[in-house]
Design an enzyme around this catalytic site. Structure first.
Site, mmCIF file in Angstrom:
data_model
loop_
_atom_site.group_PDB
_atom_site.id
_atom_site.type_symbol
_atom_site.label_atom_id
_atom_site.label_comp_id
_atom_site.label_asym_id
_atom_site.label_seq_id
_atom_site.Cartn_x
_atom_site.Cartn_y
_atom_site.Cartn_z
ATOM 1 N NE ARG A 82 -3.540 -0.438 2.492
ATOM 2 C CZ ARG A 82 -3.856 -1.126 3.579
ATOM 3 N NH1 ARG A 82 -3.503 -0.679 4.774
ATOM 4 N NH2 ARG A 82 -4.505 -2.268 3.497
ATOM 5 N NE ARG A 151 -2.801 1.076 9.505
ATOM 6 C CZ ARG A 151 -3.322 -0.139 9.349
ATOM 7 N NH1 ARG A 151 -4.250 -0.348 8.421
ATOM 8 N NH2 ARG A 151 -2.927 -1.150 10.101
ATOM 9 C CE LYS A 218 -7.642 -0.766 11.709
ATOM 10 N NZ LYS A 218 -8.101 -1.610 10.591
ATOM 11 C CE LYS A 220 -7.815 2.677 9.211
ATOM 12 N NZ LYS A 220 -8.914 1.846 8.649
ATOM 13 C CB CYS A 439 -13.234 -4.130 1.553
ATOM 14 S SG CYS A 439 -13.966 -5.734 1.954
ATOM 15 C CB CYS A 445 -8.665 -9.707 2.629
ATOM 16 S SG CYS A 445 -8.800 -9.133 4.339
ATOM 17 C CB CYS A 484 -14.053 -9.430 7.604
ATOM 18 S SG CYS A 484 -12.860 -8.071 7.785
ATOM 19 C CB CYS A 488 -11.447 -2.013 4.580
ATOM 20 S SG CYS A 488 -10.162 -2.735 5.623
#
Length: 581
Positions: A82, A151, A218, A220, A439, A445, A484, A488
């Site tokens: 990414r 991120r 993470k 954001k 996603c 994934c 899931c 995302c």
């Protein structure tokens, strides 16, 4: 010297990832050795965690798992990388490099992510370093595109407001750069840089903001310019809402504690929208972002990763506590929030002219997948445009693409290429399809429970038949699908949301606000396509017949009693349907 970071004690055994980070020597681990190991296409378990901080995930092709296992072969290991592109901006040179690498080393496609970044799939381990070096050649990198760090910083894409947009975009770049990890591990491992610190002894010398353990999870950040909420600002750990007064950017309202991820069946996890806590002048935005991040660094849950996101930290300690802690760290008080209004979350397609006279063309790219389809040479067309385009490209939060900064003298040339390669603004598609996000999900994934990108387009085709029958083809309704509950695609803030529960099974959610200001709520659990269409077959005609003027679908299903309004993340799971028949 930077003040030494002392974390508050937490009861319990730290999560496994905390030990991996501590042993990694500031994100080095054994990546340099593992990436060269010829025995396997994989890397060690510890390094699989560490490489995320370098912008990559190790995956395997799940479509091939059973066959390879039967043949006693190791899984089809591959790497997803990414790219960090603050605000979604890329030059033509960078676009051409990504195109070349996807065909030379990847799976022949590019993915535009929901965080406005390039994503390349299908790289073999032995090609990762070469790709990293090619990125560096055109001034791109993947530092902190994944991992327990801040991120890719998102930014609103409305270049019609040329001067304001450029200034706000520049802030997204500054925030991204300011919060980058300072370790030199990325340059040492991938770019053959000199090893600056052999054995770090003083953690602040390497990571003055993060420390040796980085963040618990993470993090954001996104920026929005009202009235467009295309970055889904309330889904961000930190949302920055640009405040424009007298045609000047004066600062940002700050939202904190958003996040879309959850775990099925665990009510201690939930999506949540951010809380607007006040306003800061633009000159203080870097300091404010840093201090908010350090609060999560110091107080985030390092024992239980499923409760380690910033939203849970705020819920655990309380918003009043957070505001007081932030003001203390800033050395000044955050001001009262300024007035603003959001109207929509989607993109506006086709040609638009900016205040500076340049033109911009927004392409519809279904689910962000750039490749040559049958009778639709999308990838080839964009490649040919990049060869002659002297402006920029902007990847949007809705996985679309803006060919930006087209000089008036170049507009006819770009339009000719758009026509030649059949590139489209999506006007011939339904409004539902133009407001859809999925996603990646299967086959790459590892978290995917159900299809998303490969399935949503066909499901939309069937829903479109219902819309056509009821005169709603041009009705804007947001629809999103995640394979899931990690979130995302930000399905929790879609008017119609689907989250994978198992093969062919989805939880169906209804009732989010079209402008992204309200979560949806579960309507039916673990249902298949037949049931999805049966339910929408009742609701869509009802909406067409009894909606009020200007009423969005998400508002209607609440007023009509299909679901109750969600006021915060804690009642996201509660199914409160009321029969209207």
């Amino acid at each position: 010297m930077t003040k030494k970071i002392v974390l508050p004690p937490q009861e319990g055994t730290p999560a496994v990832n905390e030990g991996i980070k501590k042993r990694s020597n500031y994100l080095r681990g054994t990546l340099a050795e593992g990436i060269k190991d010829p025995i396997s296409g994989a890397i060690s378990a510890d390094d699989q965690n560490i490489i995320k901080f370098h912008g990559s995930y190790m995956q395997d092709n799940r479509d091939e798992r059973e066959d390879r296992e039967r043949k006693k072969l190791e899984p089809s290991y591959q790497f997803m990388i990414r790219v960090r592109t603050p605000g979604g901006a890329a030059t033509s040179e960078q676009w051409l490099m990504m195109d070349e690498m996807s065909n030379k080393y990847g799976n022949g496609t590019l993915k535009i992510t929901t965080r406005q970044a390039f994503q390349l799939h299908g790289l073999l381990k032995f090609n990762v370093k070469t790709y990293m070096q090619e990125m560096d050649r055109v001034l791109l990198d993947s530092i902190a595109a994944c991992g327990d760090v801040n991120r890719n910083v998102m930014c609103n894409v409305i270049p019609t407001k040329s001067a304001i947009h450029e200034e706000v975009y520049n802030w997204s770049v500054k925030v991204s750069e300011h919060l980058l990890p300072k370790t030199t591990a990325y340059h040492e491992i991938w770019l053959d840089g000199e090893k600056v610190i052999e054995s770090p002894k003083v953690e602040e010398e390497v990571e003055p903001i993060y420390g040796e353990l980085y963040l618990p999870r993470k993090f954001k950040i996104g920026i929005a310019i009202p009235p467009s909420n295309d970055t889904d600002i309330y889904s961000q750990d930190i949302g920055m809402i640009a405040i424009i007064e007298n045609d000047e950017l004066v600062g940002f309202n700050i939202s904190v504690g958003g996040g879309m991820g959850m775990t099925h069946g665990d009510d201690e996890t939930y999506p949540q929208l951010g809380h607007v806590i006040g306003f800061v002048p633009k000159e203080q935005i870097l300091l404010t972002a840093e201090k908010i991040l350090t609060i999560q660094r110091d107080f985030g849950n390092r024992i239980e990763r499923k409760n380690a996101r910033f939203k849970y930290t705020i819920d655990r300690y309380g918003l009043d506590w957070f505001k007081e802690e932030l003001n203390t760290r800033l050395g000044f008080e955050v001001e009262e929030a300024r007035d603003f209004e959001f109207k929509r979350t989607g993109d506006e397609y086709g040609w638009v002219k900016g205040e500076n006279g340049n033109w911009h063309f927004t392409l519809f790219i279904q689910n962000g997948r750039v490749k040559d389809f049958e009778d639709y040479p999308l990838m080839t067309g964009l490649r040919e445009i990049a060869k002659v385009h002297d402006g920029r490209f902007f990847m949007t939060p809705n996985q679309n693409l803006i060919i930006a900064d087209i000089k008036p003298s170049s507009k006819r040339k770009i339009q000719a290429l758009i026509t030649k390669y059949k590139l489209t603004d999506g006007k011939h598609y339904s409004a539902l399809r133009r407001n859809s996000i999925a996603c990646v999900s299967l086959p790459t994934c590892g978290l995917a429970m159900a299809e998303a990108e490969r399935y949503l387009p066909s499901l939309i085709t069937k829903i479109e038949n219902l819309l056509e029958e009821n005169g709603l083809r041009d009705e804007e309704i947001s629809i999103r699908m995640s394979g899931c509950p990690n979130g995302c695609s930000r399905a929790a803030i879609a008017e119609i949301g689907f989250i994978g529960k198992g093969p062919g099974k989805y939880n169906m959610y209804l009732g989010a606000a079209f402008n992204g200001s309200r979560l949806n709520k579960i309507y039916r659990e673990s249902i298949d396509e037949e049931t999805i269409l049966a339910e929408l077959g009742k609701i869509i005609p009802h909406f067409a017949k009894e909606r009020e003027e200007g009423e969005h679908f998400g508002d209607f299903v609440i007023r009509a009693g299909y679901v109750a309004a969600t006021t915060d993340g804690t009642n996201f799971h509660v199914k409160e349907t009321i029969s209207t028949q």
